[in-house]
Motif scaffolding. Structure first.
Motif, PDB file in Angstrom:
ATOM      1  N   GLN A  44       5.453   2.748  -4.534  1.00  0.00           N
ATOM      2  CA  GLN A  44       5.636   2.866  -5.981  1.00  0.00           C
ATOM      3  C   GLN A  44       6.991   2.262  -6.309  1.00  0.00           C
ATOM      4  O   GLN A  44       8.023   2.857  -6.014  1.00  0.00           O
ATOM      5  CB  GLN A  44       5.599   4.356  -6.408  1.00  0.00           C
ATOM      6  N   GLU A  48       0.841  -1.208   0.000  1.00  0.00           N
ATOM      7  CA  GLU A  48       0.000   0.000   0.000  1.00  0.00           C
ATOM      8  C   GLU A  48       0.873   1.254   0.000  1.00  0.00           C
ATOM      9  O   GLU A  48       1.709   1.438   0.883  1.00  0.00           O
ATOM     10  CB  GLU A  48      -0.923   0.011   1.224  1.00  0.00           C
ATOM     11  N   GLU A  82      -2.558  -1.646 -11.966  1.00  0.00           N
ATOM     12  CA  GLU A  82      -3.190  -0.434 -12.507  1.00  0.00           C
ATOM     13  C   GLU A  82      -2.653   0.811 -11.803  1.00  0.00           C
ATOM     14  O   GLU A  82      -2.462   1.860 -12.425  1.00  0.00           O
ATOM     15  CB  GLU A  82      -4.700  -0.526 -12.352  1.00  0.00           C
ATOM     16  N   ARG A  83      -2.332   0.669 -10.507  1.00  0.00           N
ATOM     17  CA  ARG A  83      -1.855   1.813  -9.737  1.00  0.00           C
ATOM     18  C   ARG A  83      -0.397   2.146 -10.035  1.00  0.00           C
ATOM     19  O   ARG A  83      -0.026   3.330 -10.091  1.00  0.00           O
ATOM     20  CB  ARG A  83      -2.014   1.509  -8.238  1.00  0.00           C
TER      21      ARG A  83
END
Length: 200
Positions: free
Chosen positions: A159, A156, A197-198
């Motif tokens: 990146q 969470e 997707e994130r």
């Protein structure tokens, strides 16, 4: 560089680089923590090059060196992160290469139990991904999904290319189970897809 060579599929180059690191004078002057890191990198490269006995010997040296490390050793900043969890992670990767499924699972578990997950969330997630893959390879897909749920929780807000690779791996390993009506598989597959997707 030896780590990168191993990951890129150049095991002999990795062995050459890692061996140069442990056979130079600088190695004899290194702190135990530094030597442990160098030895475990050498172990992974030796395993990738098919040198099983040498790889195991290097793992044992790494364990001995890390056990000898102590506060006040004057470790350089570049090795501050290398603790028991890191050694367990790299040991598991080496055992993975050697085909020791039980050993690698034990060491991934050791890494998960000893790592400060809030400080090393990306590495923690990657370790959990590897651990889930081992569980799935051993036929325990439900345990793998439980482990991957923890990995996805740790991702969470992260990146990272490695986090993305972990999500890709989860979906790839789960693909044969996707249409078997296993709710845990569906949940992890959807969560991994959302991560992709994130971080795309």
């Amino acid at each position: 560089m030896a780590h990168q060579a191993t990951d890129l599929g150049h095991p002999q180059a990795a062995v050459d680089l890692a061996t140069a690191s442990v056979e130079c004078k600088r190695y004899t002057l290194a702190t135990p923590r530094e030597r442990a890191l160098l030895c475990v990198v050498q172990a992974r490269s030796l395993a990738a090059n098919g040198q099983r006995q040498d790889a195991i010997a290097a793992l044992l040296r790494a364990e001995d060196d890390l056990a000898a490390a102590a506060p006040g050793d004057g470790d350089p900043h570049r090795v501050w992160f290398f603790q028991r969890a890191s050694l367990a992670h790299e040991t598991a990767r080496t055992l993975w290469t050697l085909g020791d499924l039980a050993g690698e699972l034990r060491e991934f578990d050791n890494s998960v139990l000893t790592r400060k997950a809030d400080t090393f969330s990306r590495t923690h997630a990657v370790t959990l991904d590897y651990m889930g893959t081992v569980q799935a390879r051993r036929g325990n897909v439900e345990a793998a999904c439980t482990t991957w749920a923890q990995a996805l929780d740790a991702m969470e807000g992260v990146q990272s290319g490695r986090a993305r690779d972990a999500a890709v791996n989860m979906r790839r390993v789960l693909s044969p189970f996707r249409h078997r009506g296993i709710s845990a598989v569906t949940e992890i597959d959807e969560r991994a897809k959302a991560v992709l997707e994130r971080v795309a």
